[in-house]
Write a protein that holds these residues in place. Structure first.
Motif, PDB file in Angstrom:
ATOM      1  N   PRO A   1       0.831  -1.144  -0.054  1.00 42.10           N
ATOM      2  CA  PRO A   1       0.078   0.114   0.025  1.00 42.10           C
ATOM      3  C   PRO A   1       0.830   1.008  -0.059  1.00 42.10           C
ATOM      4  O   PRO A   1       1.818   1.163   0.381  1.00 42.10           O
ATOM      5  CB  PRO A   1      -0.885  -0.179   1.269  1.00 42.10           C
ATOM      6  N   GLU A   2       0.462   2.284  -0.493  1.00 40.63           N
ATOM      7  CA  GLU A   2       0.957   3.529  -0.575  1.00 40.63           C
ATOM      8  C   GLU A   2       1.319   4.053   0.771  1.00 40.63           C
ATOM      9  O   GLU A   2       0.472   4.120   1.651  1.00 40.63           O
ATOM     10  CB  GLU A   2       0.214   4.879  -1.290  1.00 40.63           C
ATOM     11  N   LEU A   3       2.702   4.501   0.966  1.00 37.80           N
ATOM     12  CA  LEU A   3       2.943   4.776   2.439  1.00 37.80           C
ATOM     13  C   LEU A   3       2.706   6.252   2.314  1.00 37.80           C
ATOM     14  O   LEU A   3       3.256   6.950   1.502  1.00 37.80           O
ATOM     15  CB  LEU A   3       4.485   4.433   2.715  1.00 37.80           C
TER      16      LEU A   3
ATOM     17  N   GLN B   1       1.522  18.587   6.283  1.00 38.69           N
ATOM     18  CA  GLN B   1       0.952  17.986   5.083  1.00 38.69           C
ATOM     19  C   GLN B   1       0.959  16.593   5.219  1.00 38.69           C
ATOM     20  O   GLN B   1       2.159  16.035   5.554  1.00 38.69           O
ATOM     21  CB  GLN B   1       1.501  18.618   3.912  1.00 38.69           C
ATOM     22  N   THR B   2      -0.040  15.670   4.582  1.00 37.01           N
ATOM     23  CA  THR B   2       0.262  14.519   4.533  1.00 37.01           C
ATOM     24  C   THR B   2       0.625  14.086   3.073  1.00 37.01           C
ATOM     25  O   THR B   2      -0.312  14.512   2.063  1.00 37.01           O
ATOM     26  CB  THR B   2      -1.089  13.514   4.913  1.00 37.01           C
ATOM     27  N   ILE B   3       1.622  13.519   2.770  1.00 37.19           N
ATOM     28  CA  ILE B   3       2.173  13.195   1.413  1.00 37.19           C
ATOM     29  C   ILE B   3       2.518  11.991   1.158  1.00 37.19           C
ATOM     30  O   ILE B   3       3.166  11.177   2.230  1.00 37.19           O
ATOM     31  CB  ILE B   3       3.171  14.319   1.114  1.00 37.19           C
ATOM     32  N   PRO B   4       2.589  11.307  -0.093  1.00 39.29           N
ATOM     33  CA  PRO B   4       3.216  10.110  -0.111  1.00 39.29           C
ATOM     34  C   PRO B   4       4.662  10.050   0.031  1.00 39.29           C
ATOM     35  O   PRO B   4       5.580  10.867  -0.411  1.00 39.29           O
ATOM     36  CB  PRO B   4       3.010   9.765  -1.664  1.00 39.29           C
ATOM     37  N   LEU B   5       5.148   9.063   0.676  1.00 34.53           N
ATOM     38  CA  LEU B   5       6.724   9.025   1.194  1.00 34.53           C
ATOM     39  C   LEU B   5       7.427   8.752  -0.252  1.00 34.53           C
ATOM     40  O   LEU B   5       8.592   9.318   0.038  1.00 34.53           O
ATOM     41  CB  LEU B   5       6.681   7.549   2.038  1.00 34.53           C
ATOM     42  N   HIS B   6       7.113   8.179  -1.290  1.00 33.61           N
ATOM     43  CA  HIS B   6       7.740   8.116  -2.516  1.00 33.61           C
ATOM     44  C   HIS B   6       7.794   9.626  -3.275  1.00 33.61           C
ATOM     45  O   HIS B   6       8.731   9.813  -4.342  1.00 33.61           O
ATOM     46  CB  HIS B   6       7.163   7.063  -3.555  1.00 33.61           C
ATOM     47  N   ASP B   7       7.293  10.621  -2.657  1.00 34.87           N
ATOM     48  CA  ASP B   7       7.436  12.077  -3.169  1.00 34.87           C
ATOM     49  C   ASP B   7       8.176  12.675  -2.536  1.00 34.87           C
ATOM     50  O   ASP B   7       8.566  13.990  -2.431  1.00 34.87           O
ATOM     51  CB  ASP B   7       6.046  12.748  -2.962  1.00 34.87           C
ATOM     52  N   CYS B   8       9.260  11.899  -1.394  1.00 32.46           N
ATOM     53  CA  CYS B   8      10.219  12.656  -0.310  1.00 32.46           C
ATOM     54  C   CYS B   8      11.409  12.083  -0.799  1.00 32.46           C
ATOM     55  O   CYS B   8      11.603  11.115  -1.330  1.00 32.46           O
ATOM     56  CB  CYS B   8       9.743  12.480   0.839  1.00 32.46           C
TER      57      CYS B   8
ATOM     58  N   ALA C   1      13.272   8.451  -0.479  1.00 33.25           N
ATOM     59  CA  ALA C   1      12.789   7.890   0.559  1.00 33.25           C
ATOM     60  C   ALA C   1      12.079   6.720   0.597  1.00 33.25           C
ATOM     61  O   ALA C   1      11.836   5.730   1.457  1.00 33.25           O
ATOM     62  CB  ALA C   1      11.879   9.046   1.579  1.00 33.25           C
ATOM     63  N   ALA C   2      11.394   6.435  -0.692  1.00 37.51           N
ATOM     64  CA  ALA C   2      10.634   5.270  -1.066  1.00 37.51           C
ATOM     65  C   ALA C   2      10.542   5.116  -2.553  1.00 37.51           C
ATOM     66  O   ALA C   2      10.893   6.169  -3.389  1.00 37.51           O
ATOM     67  CB  ALA C   2       9.126   5.361  -0.451  1.00 37.51           C
ATOM     68  N   MET C   3      10.729   3.978  -2.998  1.00 37.27           N
ATOM     69  CA  MET C   3      10.617   3.667  -4.385  1.00 37.27           C
ATOM     70  C   MET C   3       9.152   3.470  -4.749  1.00 37.27           C
ATOM     71  O   MET C   3       8.393   2.672  -4.013  1.00 37.27           O
ATOM     72  CB  MET C   3      11.385   2.380  -4.814  1.00 37.27           C
ATOM     73  N   ASP C   4       8.722   3.859  -5.943  1.00 41.33           N
ATOM     74  CA  ASP C   4       7.371   3.593  -6.494  1.00 41.33           C
ATOM     75  C   ASP C   4       6.972   2.356  -6.638  1.00 41.33           C
ATOM     76  O   ASP C   4       5.789   1.853  -6.378  1.00 41.33           O
ATOM     77  CB  ASP C   4       7.150   4.312  -7.794  1.00 41.33           C
ATOM     78  N   ASP C   5       7.729   1.198  -6.679  1.00 44.77           N
ATOM     79  CA  ASP C   5       7.559  -0.151  -7.003  1.00 44.77           C
ATOM     80  C   ASP C   5       7.408  -0.741  -5.734  1.00 44.77           C
ATOM     81  O   ASP C   5       7.128  -2.029  -5.767  1.00 44.77           O
ATOM     82  CB  ASP C   5       8.395  -0.651  -7.769  1.00 44.77           C
TER      83      ASP C   5
END
Length: 108
Positions: free
Chosen positions: A2-4, A11-18, A35-39
């Motif tokens: 699941p998306e972290l 702000q709440t943002i996806p970890l993969h945007d950091c 911080a995270a990979m999309d896959d």
């Protein structure tokens, strides 16, 4: 996976945007790490996890902390606007490995 999501600057943002930016004691940014990979193959939601990824050796991590190296989590938008190692490295060519990134940017 699941998306972290992470809470950053109210702000709440996806970890993969950091990304994690490593700062040297002098105040220069010296490395950046997603911080995270999309896959879903990697997620580094904490500073400790990012430090372990950058340097698996605890003794070396502890030494860097003592020397004043620090990590900062930021959005990719902020990274591009304020840090962007390929564009804004303050070191003269030849004094840092940044020269490779600068040369690649200039050739593009």
């Amino acid at each position: 996976m699941p998306e972290l999501l992470i809470r950053l600057n109210d702000q709440t943002i996806p970890l993969h945007d950091c990304c994690w930016v490593e700062w040297a004691p002098c105040g220069c940014a010296v490395s950046v790490l997603m911080a995270a990979m999309d896959d879903g193959t990697r997620a580094l939601p904490t500073e400790d996890a990012a430090r372990r990824h950058l340097d698996p050796n605890k003794r070396d991590r502890d030494k860097q902390i003592r020397q004043g190296y620090r990590l900062e989590l930021m959005t990719m938008d902020r990274y591009r606007a304020e840090v962007d190692l390929a564009v804004r490295c303050p070191h003269p060519k030849g004094e840092t490995s940044q020269q490779t990134l600068d040369a690649a940017t200039a050739a593009a």
